[in-house]
Every structure is written in C-alpha cells, then in structure tokens.
Write a protein that holds these residues in place. Sequence first.
Motif, PDB file in Angstrom:
ATOM      1  N   SER A 188       8.358  10.232  17.510  1.00  0.00           N
ATOM      2  CA  SER A 188       7.231   9.310  17.322  1.00  0.00           C
ATOM      3  C   SER A 188       7.529   8.231  16.286  1.00  0.00           C
ATOM      4  O   SER A 188       6.879   7.184  16.288  1.00  0.00           O
ATOM      5  CB  SER A 188       5.977  10.088  16.912  1.00  0.00           C
ATOM      6  OG  SER A 188       5.588  10.976  17.939  1.00  0.00           O
ATOM      7  N   GLY A 244       7.218   3.565  15.649  1.00  0.00           N
ATOM      8  CA  GLY A 244       7.884   3.962  16.880  1.00  0.00           C
ATOM      9  C   GLY A 244       8.193   2.774  17.766  1.00  0.00           C
ATOM     10  O   GLY A 244       8.764   1.773  17.325  1.00  0.00           O
ATOM     11  N   GLU A 302       9.557   5.703  25.027  1.00  0.00           N
ATOM     12  CA  GLU A 302       8.537   6.284  24.167  1.00  0.00           C
ATOM     13  C   GLU A 302       7.137   6.127  24.756  1.00  0.00           C
ATOM     14  O   GLU A 302       6.277   6.989  24.573  1.00  0.00           O
ATOM     15  CB  GLU A 302       8.592   5.652  22.778  1.00  0.00           C
ATOM     16  CG  GLU A 302       7.686   6.370  21.786  1.00  0.00           C
ATOM     17  CD  GLU A 302       7.953   5.976  20.354  1.00  0.00           C
ATOM     18  OE1 GLU A 302       7.009   6.015  19.562  1.00  0.00           O
ATOM     19  OE2 GLU A 302       9.105   5.627  20.041  1.00  0.00           O
TER      20      GLU A 302
END
Length: 430
Positions: A79, A133, A259
């Motif tokens: 993260s 992130g 992500e």
Amino acid sequence: MNKFMSMLENILLPIADKLNNNRYLTALRNGFMVALPLIIFGSIFVVIANLPFLDKLIGEEAYATYQSTLGPASAATLSIMGLFVIMGIGYKMVEQRGGEAVYGAAVAVAAFLVLTPQVLDGVSNVIPTNILGAQGMFLGIFTAFIAAELYQLFVSKKLTIKMPQGVPSAVSRSFSALIPISLTLTIFLGIRIIFSYTPYDTVQNFIYTLIQEPLTALGSGLPATLIAVLLIQVFWFFGLHGQIIINSIFDPIWYALNEENLTAFQAGEALPNIVTKQFIDTFIVGIGGSGMTLAVLIAIFVVAKSRQLRELGKLGGPSGIFNVNEPVIFGLPIIMNPLVIIPWLFAPVVVAAVTYFAMYTGFAPRPAGLIVPWTTPALLSGYLATGNNIMGTVMQLINMAIVFVIWVPFLKVMDKQYYESEQKAAQSAE
C-alpha cells in the motif's frame, strides 16, 4: 532480410544505448529493485489472506479475523510501495555520483513528505496512504530525481559544514549533509506553498490530474502495450536487455495500475485494469523468460532431431521452468539470428493481444494486483497472479500453445539445417 535488419540496427541501437546508460532510468530501475523484496513480501501475504474456500472452512467471522490479522503485512508494504521506490531512487541517484547515498534516500523521502498534504477527512497530522502508493508514484519519482540532484549540487558547491579532526565520522557526515539537505527541503517547501494558492491546492493533485491519469490511460491500453512488448523483443534480438530498457519507462505506469487492481481485489470489487505489471510479468515474460521460451523449449523436445537443439533443450529446460532463459538466448541463438526473427518478435505480441481480449471478454480473469516472484514457474504463477483462479493457469496454457504453434515451423527449418550439418561432419570424420 539483411536490409531490414540493418535498418532496425541503425535506428534502434543508438536509442537503446542511450536509454540503457541514462542515469535517471538506471536509478529508476534500481529504485524499484530496492522496493521489490518488500513488494513480494506483501503480495505473498495477500495470497495467504485470500486463500480460496477458506471462508467456507472456518466460517465468515473467523475468516474476517484471519484477514484483518494478516492485513498489516500488505498495508505496510504494497500500500505504500511508492515510499520505498522514492527511497531507492534517491539512494541510487546520489550513489551514482559517489556521494553519501543514505542522505540521498533521506532527502528524497523528506522532500516528498514536505509536498504531501497531511490532512485526511478533516483530520490533521495524518498522511493518506494512497498518496504513498499508486496515486503518488509519479510525483514521488520526479521528487526523488530533483531532490537528489539538488542535494548533490549543493554538496558540489561546497555548501557544507566542515568539522574539525577528531570528531566521529558519523557526526562529521551528518553536519556535512545539514546545509545541502536544508536548502533542498526549503525549495520543496516553497513549491508546496506556491501550489496551495492554485486551483489544484497540492502538487499531488496537479501531477495526478495533468500527467499521471493520461499516461496511465495510455499505458493501460492495448496499442501501447503491444508496442512495449515488441520493443522488448527487438532490443533482445540485438543483444540488449529489452526488458530492463522498457521496464524503466513503463514500470511506474504498470505498477500504478497493479495497485489499483490490488485495492479493488482486497475490497471484493471488479478489477479495473487488464494491463498491469503482472499482465506483462505473468502472462508474457513469466512463461520461460523474455520471448516466452519455455514453449520454445517444449517445441524443441517435440521436433528436434539435431544433437545441437536436443542438447540445448536439456540444458535450458531446468532453468527455463524458473523463467531464466539465457541458455536459449545465447545457445539457440536468438541474438542476430535471422532464422528466428519472425517468431521471436511476433509470438509475444500475438500472445499479448490474445490475453488482452480474453480478459476483456471475461474468458480469463484479470490480474488481481498480487506481485508474484518472477521465478515462480508458469501455470502456478497464473493461478496466483489472478487471486488463486485456475483460469489464470488455463490462460498461460493457451499462451504457451500459441507460442509453440508459431515457433514450430521455424524450429524445423533450423533443426534441418543443424541436422544436415551434423550428418556431413559425421561423414567427414568417417
């Protein structure tokens, strides 16, 4: 064919050489390598936290407790992966110049945090993790470059404090870095203040709105992906590590897309992106290495009569299972070999297009954002990268079949050439 190869060589080799030796791209690539062990650690625990059917075995409540217990492993790594990349870039940038690399890492991270708004939902003194992130990745990269360059500039101008002899070296180095770091961070503080008077309010909003969103949209599309895959193969054909060159440019985009998928996967939502870091690494490169040469090795075992190819298959097979394909690259050979230029260049491109449409139509699952170690054998990696979905394995099998079919005619021509040469050599020896 010779004219075509000469044209490619004249156009692409100078470009590739410049990219390969560019200190910014080198620092970017090495910065990601610093973060990689942490990323893999987080990805492993995401897989463990989302084991299939575990909720049915232990119950919903126990499963929720199990996931929350393992959650910090990914929250503290995946993260906030941008933070580790920034640290790595700053370190490598200063290290290249022979400076105190640890202060390069420190000033890069500090400069990024100076630009970071420390407010979340009206609560002060809180740093939003999404900025550490994917959303903050582009700004972090630029910040690390600029901060490291400014720090080295001030050091080169002798704007340092010299401590007398006898002072411990650790103390002396700290005071030497004081003025360069202070001047660098003051500049970034000024940048933050300036942006607070603009409609964007923060540098993060400016970068994400005007730069990262358009680039991410481009990098997530099929045309740009096919070009990237083709260039990887072209550079390798001329003896240059195409994957390193292209990854230096596309990794920030692919990791950001990765992500986004991971966040959606953990939340149980639909995965937004098809092209991600694991789309490339698992369904193309992760099938024997660049060029998907595991399928080529299988084809060699099936069609080869020549001793040269059979021995190559035996030599390259064990390493190829773990996506190490130097034996094939240099043993077939691939580099500057006109007999393999067509399958080498176009088989991965075909696979990329087929995989994209399979995921677009829902036939195959999209990558779940999990970073699977690059040495993970094919079939297992497809299962893991798609969040423990067997269709990820099926997609890899289909991709291997495509490469196999494309390569077989060319391998037969090569094998016939080698076999006849070996027969003539044997007859001469008699």
